[in-house]
Motif scaffolding. Structure first.
Motif, short mmCIF file in Angstrom:
data_model
loop_
_atom_site.label_atom_id
_atom_site.label_comp_id
_atom_site.label_asym_id
_atom_site.label_seq_id
_atom_site.Cartn_x
_atom_site.Cartn_y
_atom_site.Cartn_z
N ASP A 141 3.46 2.53 -1.21
CA ASP A 141 2.95 1.77 -2.33
C ASP A 141 1.62 1.10 -1.94
O ASP A 141 1.55 0.40 -0.93
CB ASP A 141 3.99 0.73 -2.74
N LYS A 142 0.61 1.30 -2.76
CA LYS A 142 -0.71 0.71 -2.48
C LYS A 142 -0.62 -0.81 -2.36
O LYS A 142 -1.30 -1.41 -1.53
CB LYS A 142 -1.68 1.11 -3.60
N PRO A 181 -4.85 5.79 -5.09
CA PRO A 181 -3.86 5.77 -6.18
C PRO A 181 -2.73 4.78 -5.90
O PRO A 181 -2.59 4.29 -4.77
CB PRO A 181 -3.33 7.21 -6.19
N VAL A 182 -1.91 4.51 -6.90
CA VAL A 182 -0.80 3.56 -6.78
C VAL A 182 0.15 3.97 -5.66
O VAL A 182 0.61 3.13 -4.89
CB VAL A 182 -0.05 3.44 -8.12
N LEU A 183 0.42 5.27 -5.54
CA LEU A 183 1.23 5.79 -4.43
C LEU A 183 0.32 6.59 -3.52
O LEU A 183 -0.29 7.58 -3.94
CB LEU A 183 2.37 6.67 -4.96
N ILE A 184 0.21 6.16 -2.28
CA ILE A 184 -0.69 6.79 -1.32
C ILE A 184 0.08 7.84 -0.52
O ILE A 184 1.11 7.53 0.10
CB ILE A 184 -1.27 5.73 -0.36
N ASP A 185 -0.41 9.06 -0.53
CA ASP A 185 0.19 10.14 0.25
C ASP A 185 -0.11 9.88 1.73
O ASP A 185 -1.26 9.88 2.15
CB ASP A 185 -0.40 11.48 -0.18
N THR A 186 0.93 9.64 2.50
CA THR A 186 0.74 9.26 3.91
C THR A 186 0.24 10.41 4.77
O THR A 186 -0.38 10.18 5.80
CB THR A 186 2.03 8.70 4.51
N SER A 224 9.45 10.54 -2.10
CA SER A 224 9.00 11.32 -3.25
C SER A 224 8.33 10.40 -4.26
O SER A 224 8.69 9.25 -4.41
CB SER A 224 10.19 12.01 -3.91
N ALA A 225 7.36 10.96 -4.96
CA ALA A 225 6.65 10.18 -5.96
C ALA A 225 7.34 10.24 -7.30
O ALA A 225 6.99 9.54 -8.23
CB ALA A 225 5.21 10.69 -6.11
#
Length: 65
Positions: free
Chosen positions: A8-9, A33-38, A63-64
Motif C-alpha cells: 500500500d502506497k 499507484p495506490v498499490l505498488i508492485d514490489t 494480490s491486487a
C-alpha cells in the motif's frame, strides 16, 4: 509464474514521513499507484530505504484483486 505482491502506497509514505523524508513521501504520492508492485519497483523501494520484510504482514498483499 508467481503471483505479484503489492504494498500500500500509504504505508510507504508513512515510513518515509516517520523518518522526516517528507519530500520523498510527496513524490511517492504523486508518482506511484495506490498499490505498488514490489517486483517492478524493487530497486526504487530499496533506494527509498523501504524494508518490506519489516512491514506487518497485512501491509504487503499477495494480490491486487
Amino acid at each position: 509464474m508467481s503471483e505479484p505482491v503489492y504494498v500500500d502506497k500509504a504505508k510507504v509514505m508513512a515510513q518515509l514521513r516517520s523518518r522526516q523524508l517528507h519530500a520523498r513521501a510527496d513524490w511517492v504520492d504523486r508518482e506511484l499507484p495506490v498499490l505498488i508492485d514490489t517486483y517492478k519497483n524493487a530497486a526504487l523501494l530499496q533506494t527509498l530505504g523501504i524494508d518490506l520484510d519489516a512491514m506487518a504482514p497485512g501491509d504487503v498483499a499477495a494480490s491486487a484483486s
